[in-house]
Design an enzyme around this catalytic site. Structure first.
Site, PDB file in Angstrom:
ATOM      1  N   HIS A 117      33.237  16.252  56.441  1.00 36.29           N
ATOM      2  CA  HIS A 117      33.955  16.478  57.625  1.00 36.29           C
ATOM      3  C   HIS A 117      35.436  16.443  57.336  1.00 36.29           C
ATOM      4  O   HIS A 117      36.243  16.103  58.296  1.00 36.29           O
ATOM      5  CB  HIS A 117      33.733  15.256  58.776  1.00 36.29           C
ATOM      6  CG  HIS A 117      33.633  15.952  60.205  1.00 36.29           C
ATOM      7  ND1 HIS A 117      32.334  16.161  60.536  1.00 36.29           N
ATOM      8  CD2 HIS A 117      34.587  16.087  61.222  1.00 36.29           C
ATOM      9  CE1 HIS A 117      32.568  16.593  61.924  1.00 36.29           C
ATOM     10  NE2 HIS A 117      33.720  16.581  62.316  1.00 36.29           N
TER      11      HIS A 117
ATOM     12  N   SER B 277      32.054  26.176  67.632  1.00 37.88           N
ATOM     13  CA  SER B 277      32.082  24.651  67.591  1.00 37.88           C
ATOM     14  C   SER B 277      31.507  24.293  69.021  1.00 37.88           C
ATOM     15  O   SER B 277      31.752  25.268  70.170  1.00 37.88           O
ATOM     16  CB  SER B 277      33.241  23.947  67.510  1.00 37.88           C
ATOM     17  OG  SER B 277      33.464  22.823  68.195  1.00 37.88           O
TER      18      SER B 277
ATOM     19  N   GLN C  12      27.269  25.944  66.161  1.00 36.91           N
ATOM     20  CA  GLN C  12      27.323  24.336  65.721  1.00 36.91           C
ATOM     21  C   GLN C  12      27.020  23.586  66.946  1.00 36.91           C
ATOM     22  O   GLN C  12      27.516  23.695  68.088  1.00 36.91           O
ATOM     23  CB  GLN C  12      28.712  24.195  65.182  1.00 36.91           C
ATOM     24  CG  GLN C  12      28.904  22.612  64.653  1.00 36.91           C
ATOM     25  CD  GLN C  12      29.688  21.741  65.624  1.00 36.91           C
ATOM     26  OE1 GLN C  12      29.905  22.147  66.681  1.00 36.91           O
ATOM     27  NE2 GLN C  12      29.089  20.368  65.588  1.00 36.91           N
TER      28      GLN C  12
ATOM     29  N   TYR D 114      26.104  19.156  67.762  1.00 35.35           N
ATOM     30  CA  TYR D 114      25.907  17.939  67.508  1.00 35.35           C
ATOM     31  C   TYR D 114      24.711  17.219  68.074  1.00 35.35           C
ATOM     32  O   TYR D 114      24.129  17.732  69.022  1.00 35.35           O
ATOM     33  CB  TYR D 114      27.103  16.836  67.999  1.00 35.35           C
ATOM     34  CG  TYR D 114      28.496  17.082  67.227  1.00 35.35           C
ATOM     35  CD1 TYR D 114      28.727  16.884  66.065  1.00 35.35           C
ATOM     36  CD2 TYR D 114      29.484  17.743  67.975  1.00 35.35           C
ATOM     37  CE1 TYR D 114      30.074  17.037  65.535  1.00 35.35           C
ATOM     38  CE2 TYR D 114      30.521  18.126  67.528  1.00 35.35           C
ATOM     39  CZ  TYR D 114      30.854  17.614  66.248  1.00 35.35           C
ATOM     40  OH  TYR D 114      32.213  17.959  65.822  1.00 35.35           O
TER      41      TYR D 114
ATOM     42  N   ARG E  56      37.394  13.281  57.731  1.00 36.12           N
ATOM     43  CA  ARG E  56      38.019  12.920  58.942  1.00 36.12           C
ATOM     44  C   ARG E  56      36.922  11.744  59.692  1.00 36.12           C
ATOM     45  O   ARG E  56      37.004  11.382  60.612  1.00 36.12           O
ATOM     46  CB  ARG E  56      37.920  13.950  60.126  1.00 36.12           C
ATOM     47  CG  ARG E  56      38.697  14.969  59.725  1.00 36.12           C
ATOM     48  CD  ARG E  56      38.851  16.353  60.562  1.00 36.12           C
ATOM     49  NE  ARG E  56      38.921  16.176  61.701  1.00 36.12           N
ATOM     50  CZ  ARG E  56      39.833  16.088  62.676  1.00 36.12           C
ATOM     51  NH1 ARG E  56      41.005  16.092  62.070  1.00 36.12           N
ATOM     52  NH2 ARG E  56      40.091  16.055  64.013  1.00 36.12           N
TER      53      ARG E  56
ATOM     54  N   ARG F 249      40.796   7.805  63.253  1.00 39.51           N
ATOM     55  CA  ARG F 249      41.865   8.562  63.120  1.00 39.51           C
ATOM     56  C   ARG F 249      43.185   8.257  63.677  1.00 39.51           C
ATOM     57  O   ARG F 249      43.559   8.527  64.952  1.00 39.51           O
ATOM     58  CB  ARG F 249      41.513  10.002  63.693  1.00 39.51           C
ATOM     59  CG  ARG F 249      40.268  10.747  63.230  1.00 39.51           C
ATOM     60  CD  ARG F 249      39.582  11.844  63.587  1.00 39.51           C
ATOM     61  NE  ARG F 249      38.234  12.052  63.389  1.00 39.51           N
ATOM     62  CZ  ARG F 249      37.527  13.090  63.857  1.00 39.51           C
ATOM     63  NH1 ARG F 249      37.918  13.757  64.743  1.00 39.51           N
ATOM     64  NH2 ARG F 249      36.205  13.286  63.232  1.00 39.51           N
TER      65      ARG F 249
END
Length: 377
Positions: free
Chosen positions: A275, A106, A127, A129, A278, A164
């Site tokens: 996701h 991540s 990964q 973003y 989420r 969340r």
């Protein structure tokens, strides 16, 4: 405690972890309808049982983006993995490499790329973003390339963070969060000793390497939240496609139109994903969204799927719905929290065993032979 399924690992993780960490990985957005449907809709997928097929030569091996995999399974990117076990990204990556499958690191890992990559015997995936700080993105891509990462997973379903609610109640965020987390750690001495003390530093390793200073949970919530980019569009990915020469996978696809756009863009793969429930509560589960996407782009692009998978049987179900491979997220984090590297290895052994049972009883000898023909109409 006897461990025979991902549910057992979840129960063990809940006992071992401070509540703020358990509920962070266990929770979803808003009222968590999509979170529940991910599991329920996949469990509702019925398969045909076919017998007397001579299943002695069954194989679970497959190839994905030029890599040989012992199972059609990839460990998904999960933020803060290193908070669930001591140097958790290293532990999970070692278990994945020993099993012969990829580990995806991540952006917001605790361990930096440079710590994890040398610890495993195969290239890992990375990964990323789309963030406002393009300097960070370029730095992360350069470091991933130098570390030998083979595949880039670009997560596009997080232009803003989801709502969340559990995080505010658990102490991950909200008033007096740091004090609440400290109190929870004291009440869970095994975690406090093994991870809280011996697992330091609790940096966001990749972000710290870029900023040149230590970062922590407050930075995770603050810096990352301030850097999500709601202006993201396909054109913003062009420079990344030019910079990254390896396979590129777009993660967070739920609609056939977006899947077609990924093909036109030139992506090598997509991940059908919400996701893990989420982000936007009320959207389709991955199991519901997958068949239409497979009908639209199967054969034009490699299709992975995540969200809701808890067993090897679920893997076979997702493949029958149209996926070429799957990503496991929560399931392996539960196992990591419960038993570290050995826990993840145990989970992957269970997934393999459950896949063999499901394939034997549906009469398919290879991963490539799993198709919609297995679905009970």
């Amino acid at each position: 405690m006897i461990i025979s399924s991902a549910s057992d690992f979840r129960a063990a993780a809940q006992r071992r972890l401070p509540p703020f960490l358990f509920h962070y990985i266990d929770g979803g957005a808003n009222a968590e309808h999509t979170l529940r449907r991910n599991v329920e809709d996949l469990a509702d997928v019925s398969l045909r049982q076919l017998v007397l097929r001579n299943m002695t030569d069954l194989s679970l091996e497959t190839r994905l983006f030029g890599e040989s995999l012992s199972l059609p399974v990839v460990l998904a990117p999960v933020g803060l993995t290193g908070m669930y076990a001591r140097r958790g990204e290293v532990a999970a990556a070692r278990a994945a490499a020993a099993k012969g499958i990829p580990f995806t690191m991540s952006t917001v890992s605790v361990c930096p790329i440079e710590e994890v990559a040398p610890a495993i015997g195969r290239p890992m995936w990375f990964q990323l973003y789309v963030l406002k700080d393009r300097g960070f993105m370029r730095n992360a891509l350069e470091r991933a390339r130098e570390a030998g990462c083979s595949t880039l997973v670009f997560t596009v379903d997080m232009p803003v963070p989801g709502a969340r609610y559990r995080d505010a109640h658990s102490g991950m965020s909200g008033p007096h969060a740091a004090l609440r987390r400290y109190g929870q750690a004291i009440a869970h001495p095994r975690w406090a000793w093994n991870v809280g003390l011996r697992g330091r530093p609790h940096d966001l390793g990749n972000i710290s390497a870029y900023l040149g200073k230590p970062t922590g949970l407050e930075d995770y919530i603050g810096w990352l939240g301030a850097n999500f980019d709601p202006s993201i569009s396909w054109k913003d990915l062009d420079w990344i496609r030019e910079f990254w020469q390896g396979p590129m996978v777009i993660k967070g696809i739920l609609d056939p139109e977006d899947a077609r756009d990924a093909v036109r863009f030139g992506a090598d793969g997509i991940v059908v994903s919400n996701h893990g429930g989420r982000q936007l509560d009320g959207v389709l589960s991955s199991a519901r969204a997958l068949p239409a996407i497979a009908e639209a782009v199967k054969g034009d692009i490699r299709i992975l799927a995540d969200s809701g998978l808890r067993s090897g049987l679920d893997v076979v179900r997702m493949l029958a719905l149209g996926a070429d491979a799957v990503m496991l997220g929560r399931a392996y984090i539960y196992a990591l929290a419960a038993g570290g590297e050995a826990g993840v290895a145990r989970l992957l052994d269970l997934v393999e065993k459950e896949m063999r049972v499901a394939m034997t009883l549906t009469g398919v000898k290879s991963v490539d032979a799993i198709s919609g023909d297995l679905l009970a109409r």
